[in-house]
Design a protein around this motif. Structure first.
Motif, short mmCIF file in Angstrom:
data_model
loop_
_atom_site.label_atom_id
_atom_site.label_comp_id
_atom_site.label_asym_id
_atom_site.label_seq_id
_atom_site.Cartn_x
_atom_site.Cartn_y
_atom_site.Cartn_z
N ALA A 145 7.22 -5.87 7.09
CA ALA A 145 6.94 -5.00 5.94
C ALA A 145 5.48 -4.56 5.93
O ALA A 145 5.18 -3.39 5.66
CB ALA A 145 7.28 -5.72 4.63
N THR A 146 4.57 -5.48 6.24
CA THR A 146 3.16 -5.10 6.21
C THR A 146 2.85 -4.11 7.35
O THR A 146 1.98 -3.26 7.19
CB THR A 146 2.23 -6.33 6.31
N HIS A 147 3.57 -4.23 8.46
CA HIS A 147 3.38 -3.25 9.53
C HIS A 147 3.81 -1.86 9.07
O HIS A 147 3.15 -0.87 9.38
CB HIS A 147 4.17 -3.66 10.78
N VAL A 148 4.91 -1.79 8.33
CA VAL A 148 5.34 -0.49 7.79
C VAL A 148 4.33 -0.02 6.75
O VAL A 148 3.91 1.15 6.75
CB VAL A 148 6.75 -0.59 7.19
N ALA A 149 3.93 -0.93 5.87
CA ALA A 149 2.99 -0.55 4.79
C ALA A 149 1.66 -0.07 5.34
O ALA A 149 0.94 0.69 4.69
CB ALA A 149 2.78 -1.74 3.85
N SER A 150 1.32 -0.51 6.56
CA SER A 150 0.05 -0.07 7.16
C SER A 150 0.06 1.43 7.45
O SER A 150 -1.00 2.03 7.63
CB SER A 150 -0.18 -0.83 8.47
N GLY A 151 1.24 2.01 7.52
CA GLY A 151 1.33 3.42 7.85
C GLY A 151 1.40 3.70 9.34
O GLY A 151 1.60 4.84 9.76
N LEU A 152 1.28 2.65 10.16
CA LEU A 152 1.27 2.85 11.62
C LEU A 152 2.67 2.92 12.20
O LEU A 152 2.86 3.43 13.30
CB LEU A 152 0.49 1.72 12.30
N TYR A 153 3.66 2.39 11.49
CA TYR A 153 5.03 2.32 12.02
C TYR A 153 6.00 2.83 10.96
O TYR A 153 5.91 2.46 9.80
CB TYR A 153 5.39 0.87 12.39
N GLY A 154 6.93 3.66 11.39
CA GLY A 154 7.89 4.22 10.45
C GLY A 154 9.10 3.33 10.25
O GLY A 154 9.59 3.17 9.13
N LYS B 92 0.84 -1.20 0.00
CA LYS B 92 0.00 0.00 0.00
C LYS B 92 0.87 1.25 0.00
O LYS B 92 0.60 2.22 -0.68
CB LYS B 92 -0.89 0.00 1.24
N ARG B 93 1.89 1.23 0.86
CA ARG B 93 2.86 2.32 0.89
C ARG B 93 4.23 1.70 0.70
O ARG B 93 4.46 0.58 1.15
CB ARG B 93 2.80 3.04 2.24
N PRO B 94 5.16 2.43 0.08
CA PRO B 94 6.48 1.82 -0.15
C PRO B 94 7.17 1.42 1.15
O PRO B 94 7.06 2.12 2.17
CB PRO B 94 7.24 2.94 -0.85
N ILE C 286 13.43 3.00 16.79
CA ILE C 286 12.61 1.87 16.32
C ILE C 286 11.22 1.93 16.93
O ILE C 286 11.07 2.15 18.14
CB ILE C 286 13.31 0.54 16.70
N ASP C 287 10.20 1.73 16.10
CA ASP C 287 8.81 1.84 16.56
C ASP C 287 8.21 0.52 17.02
O ASP C 287 7.27 0.50 17.80
CB ASP C 287 7.92 2.40 15.43
N ALA C 288 8.67 -0.59 16.47
CA ALA C 288 8.09 -1.88 16.82
C ALA C 288 9.07 -2.99 16.44
O ALA C 288 9.99 -2.77 15.63
CB ALA C 288 6.77 -2.09 16.10
N ILE C 289 8.87 -4.16 17.03
CA ILE C 289 9.78 -5.28 16.84
C ILE C 289 9.00 -6.51 16.39
O ILE C 289 7.96 -6.84 16.97
CB ILE C 289 10.54 -5.56 18.15
N VAL C 290 9.51 -7.17 15.36
CA VAL C 290 8.88 -8.39 14.85
C VAL C 290 9.93 -9.49 14.86
O VAL C 290 10.96 -9.38 14.19
CB VAL C 290 8.32 -8.18 13.42
#
Lengths: 383, 156
Positions: free
Chosen positions: A97-106, A2-4, A46-50
């Motif tokens: 990647a999908t967490h970043v693409a969601s726009g919620l995490y940079g 959705k977003r790069p 870092i905003d989140a960890i996977v």
């Protein structure tokens, strides 16, 4: 996407058979520290960890996401753990990647690891299951019949597996992080002990201790980073249950579906000619020709001809696993993310001695379970 | 549509299974030094880490900001109980004692975190706030584990 989304930092350990000098947290932190340094970032950024790793019985750590939370800098941040057996590393990167693409995490730190020396992956994966006959097979015993079926239906000559293994070892010799790097000939592979017909000792993956970490970022952060990012053009995971009617275990439908999906999303019509390098999940030699077909790089039953011609070697048409691949480095949970991360390094032009020339598009692939989970990422030098 | 006879068995069924597997875990440097201190010195070492104070038993990274490293600090073998969970009917082979005992958290003098351990005796006098002291496994029997401290005993 959705977003790069881009990979902006890559860090891995020097993989080896036994890291007795460090515990799991310390080994994982080697990769994390290198990835953050590579991205020019600190934990605060870092905003989140996977986190991903193979099933808990491999090291016997219940809930590694809990044990590792402090070491990974998860305090007051989200942390999630991904489970998809051997494919988990690639699936974990795609989850980040999908967490970043969601726009919620940079910016997301994603990590995968295995410390195989602390347990025994082969037998830990073969427990007594209720209600069915236990096979006590281990991964090699499980996948060998699929390889035999491939040979039977494709008519592949018997030496192909050994050719795959020798080429992978030659590649690993150029990768300073690879576990097995000593030179090995086709003859040595052919003369090694038969473990599970048709898979010989030198045609099977080692047990490795190792970890890899990636920093994944949105477009804004990626363009402001210190290095050229690797853009994720497409990524997907597909699953296939064990007993689906008509299941083709040699070239599973889920794998073919996953490949078609990412090629469509990335605008790739002819993968053999539009992708310059592929890191694919080959734990046993025969899986290289099998996956060349499953991924659409070769027609059905002709993947072995690519190997026989040598078109998968460094400097040839489509180098496969220039890192040396799973056949030479197998910290199981990390192995899929190593494929993804190595593909990223190739499009960044930073793969070192095993860099392939002129890479614009690279493929990272993993599979897991009984060839049931498929996970593919397409990385590109340009957005 | 053709119908099939139901299976003969209708009562709930189950199968027993045990899942057991051996492991060998590397301590790493920080935990290794702590355990070697118990075994070789009968001393309890903590690590003063970023934004967390003196952590006992120490870990390799601050749980607050993930920073590595810190200053090694010897803490006392005495401290104060901060939590008690008494086990009146222990399970043989699972619990650390076959007699009634208590799990406790002990904040050792000089430490900023509490250590999980056991109290085996005088449970009637044990409460949050009790002063306790480590008792040690004999020389030659300490193996570099947390039970090189046999237990904590109440100090009058």
């Amino acid at each position: 996407m959705k977003r790069p989304v881009a990979v902006v930092g890559v860090g891995q350990t020097h993989h080896t058979s036994k890291r007795a000098d460090v515990n799991v947290a310390e080994m994982v932190r080697e990769a994390v520290d290198r990835a953050l340094l590579d991205a020019g970032l600190e934990h605060d950024d870092i905003d989140a960890i996977v986190l991903g790793k193979a099933p808990d019985p491999l090291e016997g750590i219940m809930q590694p996401e809990q044990y590792l939370a402090g070491a990974l800098g998860a305090h007051l941040k989200p942390i999630i753990r991904v489970h998809t057996a051997g494919s988990v590393g690639c699936t974990t990167a795609l989850t980040a990647a999908t967490h970043v693409a969601s726009g919620l995490y940079g910016r997301i730190l994603t990590i995968a690891f295995e410390k195989q020396s602390e347990g025994n992956a082969m037998w830990a994966l073969s427990p007594n299951y209720a209600f069915t006959q236990p096979m006590v097979a281990g991964a090699g015993g499980f996948f060998a019949p699929y390889c035999r079926a491939y040979i039977a239906r494709s008519g592949a000559p018997g030496h192909i597996g050994a050719v795959v293994a020798a080429n992978a070892r030659e590649n690993a010799g150029r990768n300073e992080y690879a576990h097995l790097r000593d030179p090995m000939t086709v003859e040595e592979a052919l003369n090694s002990m038969m473990l599970w017909e048709p898979i010989r000792f030198l045609e099977t993956c080692p047990s490795s201790d190792g970890a890899i970490a990636l920093v994944m970022a949105n477009e804004d952060h990626a363009r402001r980073g210190p290095r050229k990012p690797a853009w994720l053009k497409a990524g997907a995971t597909f699953t296939e249950p064990m007993y689906v009617p008509g299941r083709d275990q040699v070239s599973p439908l889920a794998g073919r579906t996953c490949a078609k999906w990412v090629y469509d999303k990335a605008g790739i019509r002819d993968p053999w000619n539009e992708i310059q390098v592929a890191e694919i999940y080959v734990p046993f030699s025969w899986y290289e020709p099998m996956w060349l077909e499953n991924l659409g790089f070769a027609p059905l039953n002709e993947g072995w001809k690519v190997v026989d011609r040598g078109d998968q070697k460094m400097g040839r048409h489509l180098p496969i696993n220039p890192s040396g691949g799973v056949l030479n480095t197998n910290p199981i949970g990390a192995s899929g993310m190593l494929r993804f991360g190595e593909a990223a390094l190739q499009v960044m032009g930073r793969a070192g001695e095993h860099q392939v020339g002129g890479v614009k598009t690279a493929l990272g692939h993993a599979y897991g379970g009984g060839a049931q989970y498929f996970s593919i990422g397409i990385l590109a030098a340009e957005l | 549509m053709k119908t099939f006879p139901k299976p003969a068995t209708i009562e709930p069924m189950s199968q027993r299974m045990n899942v057991e597997f051996p492991y060998k875990r590397s301590t790493g440097e920080v935990v290794g030094r702590f355990l070697a201190g118990l075994r070789d010195q009968k001393k309890i070492w903590g690590l003063r880490v970023s934004r967390q104070g003196v952590v006992v038993p120490p870990q390799s990274y601050s749980e607050v900001d993930a920073k590595a490293g810190g200053e090694w600090v010897e803490v006392a073998e005495t401290g104060v109980v901060t939590a008690v969970a008494e086990v009146t009917r222990p399970i043989e082979g699972l619990h650390p004692s076959s007699e009634p005992f208590a799990f406790v958290l002990v904040k050792l003098d000089g430490a900023d975190t509490a250590l999980a351990h056991v109290v085996l005796d005088r449970l009637d006098r044990l409460r949050v706030g009790s002063r306790v002291r480590a008792t040690w496994a004999p020389d030659g029997e300490r193996r570099g584990t947390i039970r090189d401290i046999e237990a904590f005993e109440i100090v009058d």
